[in-house]
Motif scaffolding. Sequence first.
Motif, short mmCIF file in Angstrom:
data_model
loop_
_atom_site.label_atom_id
_atom_site.label_comp_id
_atom_site.label_asym_id
_atom_site.label_seq_id
_atom_site.Cartn_x
_atom_site.Cartn_y
_atom_site.Cartn_z
N UNK A 28 7.94 140.64 57.15
CA UNK A 28 8.26 141.76 56.25
C UNK A 28 7.28 142.90 56.44
N UNK A 29 6.05 142.56 56.83
CA UNK A 29 5.06 143.63 57.04
C UNK A 29 4.60 143.72 58.49
N UNK A 30 5.45 143.23 59.41
CA UNK A 30 5.10 143.30 60.84
C UNK A 30 6.22 143.97 61.62
N UNK A 31 6.32 145.29 61.54
CA UNK A 31 7.45 146.00 62.13
C UNK A 31 7.51 145.96 63.66
N UNK A 32 6.40 145.60 64.32
CA UNK A 32 6.43 145.60 65.79
C UNK A 32 7.32 144.49 66.34
N UNK A 33 7.56 143.42 65.57
CA UNK A 33 8.33 142.28 66.07
C UNK A 33 9.83 142.57 65.99
N UNK A 34 10.47 142.57 67.16
CA UNK A 34 11.91 142.85 67.19
C UNK A 34 12.74 141.62 67.52
N UNK A 35 12.08 140.54 67.98
CA UNK A 35 12.81 139.33 68.30
C UNK A 35 12.00 138.10 67.91
N UNK A 36 12.71 137.06 67.42
CA UNK A 36 12.04 135.83 67.00
C UNK A 36 12.76 134.64 67.65
N UNK A 37 11.99 133.80 68.31
CA UNK A 37 12.54 132.59 68.92
C UNK A 37 12.07 131.42 68.06
N UNK A 38 13.03 130.57 67.62
CA UNK A 38 12.70 129.54 66.63
C UNK A 38 13.00 128.15 67.19
N UNK B 295 17.23 126.26 57.47
CA UNK B 295 16.33 127.34 57.84
C UNK B 295 17.12 128.64 57.90
N UNK B 296 16.65 129.63 57.18
CA UNK B 296 17.34 130.92 57.18
C UNK B 296 17.04 131.66 58.48
N UNK B 297 18.08 132.23 59.09
CA UNK B 297 17.92 132.99 60.32
C UNK B 297 18.45 134.40 60.08
N UNK B 298 17.73 135.38 60.59
CA UNK B 298 18.19 136.77 60.42
C UNK B 298 18.97 137.20 61.65
N UNK B 299 20.25 137.49 61.44
CA UNK B 299 21.12 137.82 62.58
C UNK B 299 20.57 139.02 63.34
N UNK B 300 20.66 138.94 64.67
CA UNK B 300 20.20 140.04 65.50
C UNK B 300 18.73 139.94 65.86
N UNK B 301 17.92 139.33 64.96
CA UNK B 301 16.48 139.24 65.22
C UNK B 301 16.09 137.82 65.64
N UNK B 302 16.66 136.82 64.96
CA UNK B 302 16.21 135.44 65.15
C UNK B 302 17.16 134.67 66.07
N UNK B 303 16.58 133.86 66.93
CA UNK B 303 17.38 133.05 67.87
C UNK B 303 16.83 131.63 67.87
#
Length: 656
Positions: free
Chosen positions: A213-223, A235-243
């Motif tokens: 929420x306070x780290x705007x540089x991150x555009x992609x998350x691999x989980x 686990x909640x995943x944010x579409x478009x950002x989280x994979x």
Amino acid sequence: MGDAPEQHGIETFQAEGLSFPPDASTAAAANARADLYERASADPVAFWAEQARELLTWRRPFTKTLEWELPFAKWFDDGELNVSENCVDRHVAAGRGDKVAFHWIGEPGDRRTVTYNDLLREVQKTANALKALGVAKGDRVAIYMPMVPEVAIAMLACARLGAAHSVVFSGFPANALADRINDATAKVLITADGGYRKGNFFELKPIADEALKSSPSVTGVLVYQRRQPGTAGTTAMQAGRDHWWHEFVPGQPAECPADPMPAEQLLYLLYTSGTTAKPKGIMHTSAGYLLGATFTHRAVFDIKPDDVYWCAADVGWVTGHSYIVYGPLSNGATQVMYEGTPDTPAWDRWWSIVEELKVTILYCAPTAIRAFMRQGDEHPQGHDLSSLRLLGSVGEPINPEAWLWYREMIGGNRTPIVDTWWQTETGSILISPLPGVTTTKPGSATFPLPGVSADVVDDSGASVPLGSGGYLTLTKPWPSMLRGIWGDPERYKETYWSRFPGSYFAGDGARRDADGYYWLLGRVDDVMNVSAHRISTIEVESALVDHHSVAEAAVVGKSDPLTGQAIVGFVILKKGIDPTPALLEELRAHVGKNIGAIAKPKHLEFVPELPKTRSGKIMRRLLRDIAEGRNLGDVTTLADSSIVEVIRAATGAADE
Ligand code: 7RM
């Protein structure tokens, strides 16, 4: 430090009686030879050049070994290599693809075997996944994961692309993760849904989400999905950002070439927390760091093709970087990786793993050794540990009592012990015995390794004579040294190079005995000043632990109108011992008798636990706060935040 009219060195009363010469069989087969010391000291730069040519695979040979503009070093600067190629591809190319890289054991008991072939396949796919998320050479990637093989795969995938990783310890809270992501402006975060620890599943992704929420540089998350199939929880995943890793990585192209990288390409940042100040992003670059990790892993752990090596550290600590990922994989070793804690499901977990996988080399922290001592000898005694041939210790001074117990109970009175001194900043072990070469003394890290120049100096920077103590300094650059603090070259100069001009000051006190052995005395900030005598915490703690009823002890200096500081001790008793007032007196007397009246603690408390970092270092700063009745400072790096309350309750300290 102190303004006593008469300058005392950092005193020590450590017993020096015992010594253990190398045994004949270790000596006969050892990787390291005594002549390394002379060869290296004759010309350290030439020595490192020779090691770099011998141990690493270069894509473009270097012609310049060292450029040194104090305090900025460049090693092998015109050379090129790829760190992931050195750790993976070259072993497969040599026909060792089927060799096991990791025997992985999950805390719930699930198992995986990962070979070098597997690593090569997975590292390439993961590197391509990072590319697909926009990662390119020169970028930073944050990694926030439990102890699963994918953490090593993620690190190597970054290295393959020339992107720097920043591993954040999975026990850290959201704000600590966000601070580190933001300082590095990381583009991608690699994390997991969670992991298993002490019999429970701990959620990581919600903490990562909070940080993001306070780290705007991150555009992609691999989980990475660690939650065991069929168990509750989502686990909640944010579409478009989280994979999800298992959906995103397997479909990636199989090949990702290991492009040659400049020797000084940034390999990683690892943040060390100052006490209250902003964490420092310690910078390590590629070839010099890899050389330090590879050389020391080979010489200090005497690694052989058939060894089963187990470094029980967490990968979020530098020990995991150098002695789980880069050193052992560069040497093509077979390792054990265990996800959980040593007490789950019971205190013999480690020993059952050693027995089952026939572990030959074990590397852990004194805090673990003391915890095992406290739980009783029946746990190791219930298992066949005869496969072990070498034991290592790291993270804190190891008191002689624990050293001897380790050798006897775990090492069957047979194995050499390597007490290895180093720091996040040094990148690799700098002071340690060489098995088969060095005669060890329990409690001493012995000598600087070949190619390492150290000194012990007084307040004015003058070398102190043998038999006295002072400040540990490093007097020449070494290949795996930090290259700086990310984004803050001034702080780098100020923190490490200003106290003793021309030398690196490690922050630790040390003493050399009459034989030139180094005895590490802990952080100089922790040194106590009693009636103008400087007493290091380790000596008093060792004297306390020397008593048969004591499992663990920590001492601090508390301000005292009479003596400047008075020694206050916190003592954990062994199982089944009664905490009586008479025992307190006996312990005070025991210290007085063993190391002198001046070091006798003014006050002792029995406590059930001690505040520690996740790498097992006692947080004496917090104990000082408790002793002085102050509000506590930053507790972010505390392994278990409930411990402070437990200690306060036990000591009757005011609860704010
Ligand atoms: C590897 C690691 C570094 C600090 C260091 C010392 C202490 C580490 C030993 C030791 C005595 C040892 N990196 N330390 N090893 N003290 N003997 N063998 O721990 O950056 O997390 O900590 O740890 O004070 O300066 S670290």
